[in-house]
Design an enzyme around this catalytic site. Structure first.
Site, short mmCIF file in Angstrom:
data_model
loop_
_atom_site.label_atom_id
_atom_site.label_comp_id
_atom_site.label_asym_id
_atom_site.label_seq_id
_atom_site.Cartn_x
_atom_site.Cartn_y
_atom_site.Cartn_z
N ASP A 39 -52.66 -36.82 -18.58
CA ASP A 39 -52.69 -36.19 -17.26
C ASP A 39 -54.12 -35.68 -17.06
O ASP A 39 -54.60 -34.87 -17.85
CB ASP A 39 -51.68 -35.05 -17.23
CG ASP A 39 -51.66 -34.27 -15.93
OD1 ASP A 39 -52.58 -34.44 -15.09
OD2 ASP A 39 -50.74 -33.45 -15.75
N VAL A 40 -54.79 -36.14 -16.02
CA VAL A 40 -56.20 -35.76 -15.83
C VAL A 40 -56.37 -34.27 -15.57
O VAL A 40 -57.50 -33.76 -15.63
CB VAL A 40 -56.86 -36.56 -14.70
CG1 VAL A 40 -56.98 -38.03 -15.06
CG2 VAL A 40 -56.14 -36.36 -13.36
N ASN A 96 -60.75 -42.35 -10.72
CA ASN A 96 -59.93 -42.98 -9.68
C ASN A 96 -58.58 -42.32 -9.50
O ASN A 96 -57.95 -42.47 -8.45
CB ASN A 96 -59.73 -44.46 -10.04
CG ASN A 96 -58.63 -45.11 -9.24
OD1 ASN A 96 -58.80 -45.41 -8.06
ND2 ASN A 96 -57.48 -45.32 -9.88
N TYR A 151 -54.63 -34.18 1.00
CA TYR A 151 -55.44 -35.35 0.63
C TYR A 151 -56.85 -35.24 1.20
O TYR A 151 -57.84 -35.45 0.49
CB TYR A 151 -54.76 -36.62 1.13
CG TYR A 151 -55.45 -37.89 0.69
CD1 TYR A 151 -55.27 -38.38 -0.59
CD2 TYR A 151 -56.27 -38.59 1.56
CE1 TYR A 151 -55.90 -39.54 -1.01
CE2 TYR A 151 -56.91 -39.76 1.16
CZ TYR A 151 -56.71 -40.22 -0.13
OH TYR A 151 -57.35 -41.37 -0.54
N LYS A 201 -60.33 -34.89 -0.97
CA LYS A 201 -61.36 -35.92 -0.93
C LYS A 201 -62.68 -35.37 -0.39
O LYS A 201 -63.76 -35.81 -0.82
CB LYS A 201 -60.88 -37.11 -0.10
CG LYS A 201 -59.76 -37.90 -0.76
CD LYS A 201 -60.18 -38.45 -2.12
CE LYS A 201 -59.12 -39.31 -2.77
NZ LYS A 201 -59.53 -39.84 -4.09
N THR A 236 -52.30 -50.73 -1.70
CA THR A 236 -51.67 -50.22 -2.92
C THR A 236 -50.28 -49.71 -2.57
O THR A 236 -49.93 -49.57 -1.40
CB THR A 236 -52.50 -49.06 -3.52
OG1 THR A 236 -52.50 -47.97 -2.59
CG2 THR A 236 -53.94 -49.51 -3.80
#
Length: 296
Positions: free
Chosen positions: A64-65, A91, A155, A159, A190
């Protein structure tokens, strides 16, 4: 690359969010250019499948980042088993949609944690590698970094955050010969985008964008463009290339988006109730399952 040896030949490249989608495609493109690829993601079985499909040597790590201790251990294991990374592609990302007021606070926060904090943790874990190799860090960002949209507040905020983070990191590391790039993407084919299109409000909002801005691009095309940017150590990569022009008008974008939203959102709401979507795509579902398992 026909008749040319890629600068990635024999290098170690790390990709987060590599279990599917753009991360998988970037990993495959890096492998095709001679890199040894270290895959990081939440789903061990999916990562193993990706590893087995790559054209060159690869290994995978479940992580898990947002887990700083785990990412530090993974970075050390990659150094020991493969060598120091010359390329890191941050990513890993999540998205959720719907009205901010009705969003689940934990879900909203999780998008920020993975997209922004997870990128910072990734950079912190692998900076010792990149300083050794004078390497390159690519932060995957979005058109949302430049122009925010309604119904995607977490989101867009995340970003915009990673864009600023990457700009700051680039300036900080320039004298140490570490390159930092930002990949600005629009709609990419995706499971996250396909899932978003299952929600009428998000589908309608995309449909009201100008024709070039609502086009969905094949994931392999986007990945190839991003890996060319890695080879060139580019400060910025835009896919599609016309996104570069949005930098020139970004100050004008918020009032334009507000005006369009003021006109269109009431009309859309009359046909479709606005609801929170939860985390989008198979990656979002995997993140939810992984967190529940770790809480047991």
């Amino acid at each position: 690359m026909t008749g040319t040896v890629s600068p990635l030949e024999g290098r170690v490249a790390v990709v987060t969010g590599a279990a599917r989608g753009l991360g998988e495609a970037i990993a495959r493109e890096l492998g095709s250019r001679g890199a040894t690829v270290a895959l990081i993601g939440r789903e061990e079985a999916s990562l193993a499948e990706v590893r087995g499909s790559l054209p060159g040597p690869a290994r995978c790590w479940e992580a898990d980042v947002t887990d700083e201790a785990r990412m530090a251990r993974v970075a050390e294991e990659i150094r020991e088993q493969l060598g120091p990374a010359s390329v890191v592609v941050a990513n890993a990302g999540l998205a959720e949609g719907g009205p901010f007021a009705e969003s689940d606070p934990a879900t909203w926060r999780r998008v920020i944690e993975v997209n922004l904090i997870g990128s910072a943790i990734t950079a912190r874990a692998f900076l010792p590698h990149l300083l050794t190799t004078r390497g390159y860090y690519l932060q995957i960002a979005s058109l949302a970094s430049i122009g925010a949209a309604p119904m995607m507040s977490a989101y867009c905020a995340s970003k915009a955050g990673v864009e600023s983070f990457a700009h700051s990191l680039r300036a900080e590391l320039a004298h140490q010969h570490v390159g930092v790039g930002i990949g600005y993407l629009n709609w990419t084919d995706t499971d996250m985008i396909r899932d978003a299109d299952q929600h009428p409000v998000l589908r309608e909002l995309r449909a009201h964008m100008p024709r070039p801005a609502r086009k969905v691009y094949p994931v392999d095309t986007v990945a190839s463009h991003m890996v060319r940017a890695v080879e060139r150590r580019s400060a910025a990569a835009y896919m599609p290339v016309w996104l570069r022009a949005t930098q020139l008008v970004r100050a004008a974008m918020p009032p334009v988006v507000t005006a369009l939203s003021r006109r269109e959102l009431p009309r859309i709401e009359r046909r479709t109730p606005f609801e929170a979507t939860g985390l989008l795509g198979a990656g979002g579902r995997a993140d939810t399952v992984g967190r529940r398992a770790s809480e047991r």
